[in-house]
Motif scaffolding. Structure first.
Motif, short mmCIF file in Angstrom:
data_model
loop_
_atom_site.label_atom_id
_atom_site.label_comp_id
_atom_site.label_asym_id
_atom_site.label_seq_id
_atom_site.Cartn_x
_atom_site.Cartn_y
_atom_site.Cartn_z
N SER A 137 56.47 -53.92 -29.55
CA SER A 137 56.56 -52.56 -29.37
C SER A 137 57.94 -52.36 -29.52
O SER A 137 58.49 -51.11 -29.02
CB SER A 137 55.87 -52.16 -28.26
OG SER A 137 54.42 -52.31 -28.09
N LYS A 138 58.95 -52.78 -30.50
CA LYS A 138 60.09 -52.49 -30.71
C LYS A 138 60.40 -51.27 -31.15
O LYS A 138 61.21 -50.24 -30.59
CB LYS A 138 60.92 -53.39 -31.20
CG LYS A 138 61.13 -54.99 -30.49
CD LYS A 138 61.51 -55.96 -31.40
CE LYS A 138 61.64 -57.28 -30.50
NZ LYS A 138 61.80 -58.60 -31.48
N THR A 139 59.87 -51.02 -32.21
CA THR A 139 59.72 -49.69 -32.99
C THR A 139 59.49 -48.47 -32.23
O THR A 139 59.81 -47.43 -32.13
CB THR A 139 59.13 -49.90 -34.46
OG1 THR A 139 59.62 -50.81 -35.13
CG2 THR A 139 59.10 -48.43 -35.35
N ILE A 140 58.07 -48.72 -31.60
CA ILE A 140 57.45 -47.44 -30.75
C ILE A 140 58.48 -47.28 -29.54
O ILE A 140 58.59 -46.16 -29.56
CB ILE A 140 56.26 -48.31 -30.03
CG1 ILE A 140 55.02 -48.55 -31.20
CG2 ILE A 140 55.58 -47.23 -29.08
CD1 ILE A 140 53.77 -49.18 -30.65
N GLY A 144 46.37 -38.31 -26.31
CA GLY A 144 45.32 -39.54 -25.90
C GLY A 144 45.15 -40.50 -27.10
O GLY A 144 45.41 -40.09 -28.21
N TYR A 145 45.15 -41.73 -26.83
CA TYR A 145 45.32 -42.65 -27.81
C TYR A 145 44.12 -42.74 -28.81
O TYR A 145 43.85 -43.20 -29.94
CB TYR A 145 45.27 -44.03 -27.16
CG TYR A 145 44.02 -44.68 -26.31
CD1 TYR A 145 43.21 -45.44 -27.29
CD2 TYR A 145 44.03 -44.58 -25.20
CE1 TYR A 145 42.19 -45.99 -26.57
CE2 TYR A 145 42.66 -45.13 -24.69
CZ TYR A 145 42.02 -45.72 -25.25
OH TYR A 145 40.81 -46.28 -24.60
N LYS A 146 42.89 -42.13 -28.31
CA LYS A 146 41.72 -41.98 -29.17
C LYS A 146 41.82 -40.81 -30.09
O LYS A 146 40.67 -40.64 -30.83
CB LYS A 146 40.53 -42.03 -28.35
CG LYS A 146 40.28 -43.22 -27.57
CD LYS A 146 38.84 -43.35 -26.76
CE LYS A 146 38.69 -44.52 -25.98
NZ LYS A 146 37.47 -44.53 -25.53
N GLU A 147 42.51 -39.61 -29.90
CA GLU A 147 42.52 -38.66 -30.72
C GLU A 147 43.41 -38.76 -31.99
O GLU A 147 44.54 -39.34 -31.91
CB GLU A 147 43.08 -37.38 -29.80
CG GLU A 147 42.36 -37.09 -28.60
CD GLU A 147 43.14 -35.99 -27.81
OE1 GLU A 147 43.76 -35.24 -28.41
OE2 GLU A 147 43.06 -36.23 -26.26
N ARG A 148 42.94 -38.03 -33.24
CA ARG A 148 43.49 -38.21 -34.22
C ARG A 148 43.86 -36.99 -34.89
O ARG A 148 42.85 -35.96 -34.55
CB ARG A 148 43.32 -39.17 -35.15
CG ARG A 148 43.16 -40.52 -34.71
CD ARG A 148 44.38 -41.16 -34.61
NE ARG A 148 44.58 -42.61 -34.29
CZ ARG A 148 44.70 -43.24 -33.36
NH1 ARG A 148 44.74 -42.47 -32.33
NH2 ARG A 148 44.71 -44.54 -32.85
N SER A 166 47.58 -51.40 -23.43
CA SER A 166 49.17 -51.56 -23.23
C SER A 166 49.97 -51.60 -24.53
O SER A 166 49.64 -52.45 -25.20
CB SER A 166 49.19 -52.76 -22.01
OG SER A 166 50.66 -52.59 -21.74
N GLY A 167 50.89 -51.00 -24.42
CA GLY A 167 51.97 -51.00 -25.42
C GLY A 167 51.53 -50.32 -26.71
O GLY A 167 52.29 -50.30 -27.70
N ILE A 168 50.45 -49.57 -26.74
CA ILE A 168 50.24 -48.65 -27.65
C ILE A 168 51.10 -47.32 -28.03
O ILE A 168 51.43 -46.76 -26.76
CB ILE A 168 48.57 -48.07 -27.96
CG1 ILE A 168 48.21 -47.48 -26.78
CG2 ILE A 168 47.80 -49.38 -27.92
CD1 ILE A 168 46.87 -46.74 -27.04
N PRO A 169 51.40 -46.71 -28.93
CA PRO A 169 52.20 -45.53 -29.11
C PRO A 169 51.12 -44.32 -29.04
O PRO A 169 50.04 -44.53 -28.96
CB PRO A 169 52.53 -45.49 -30.47
CG PRO A 169 51.61 -46.16 -31.29
CD PRO A 169 51.02 -47.29 -30.40
#
Length: 90
Positions: free
Chosen positions: A30-33, A72-76, A48-51
């Motif tokens: 996750s360096k770029t994130i 939210g990670y599920k929303e786009r 864990s670790g998601i943007p």
């Protein structure tokens, strides 16, 4: 033992399963994130670790013209919202 979801093998299997024909990029560790400050610190366990889900619209000159992010990670963002952001980008 932690599972690495950004390994080349995982990405290759995912691409094949979903019939994705374009290259997928991996952000090992996750360096770029983290450099962009968009890691979702509330995401734990498997996520864990998601943007935060988001889109950068970059001009032909390499300058970021617009940013769209969700909490939210599920929303786009919808296609309509992305097209509008591109129209608004200067």
């Amino acid at each position: 033992m932690a599972i690495s979801y950004d390994s080349p093998e995982i990405l290759n299997r995912f691409s094949e399963k979903k019939s994705i024909t374009y290259p997928l990029l991996s952000d090992t560790g996750s360096k770029t994130i983290d450099a962009y400050g968009i890691r979702n610190r509330e995401a734990t366990g498997r996520t864990s670790g998601i943007p935060y889900p988001g889109t950068f619209i970059i001009g032909t000159d390499g300058v970021i013209r617009s940013k769209l992010f969700r909490e939210g990670y599920k929303e786009r963002h919808s296609t309509k919202a992305l097209v509008q952001a591109m129209k608004n980008a200067k």
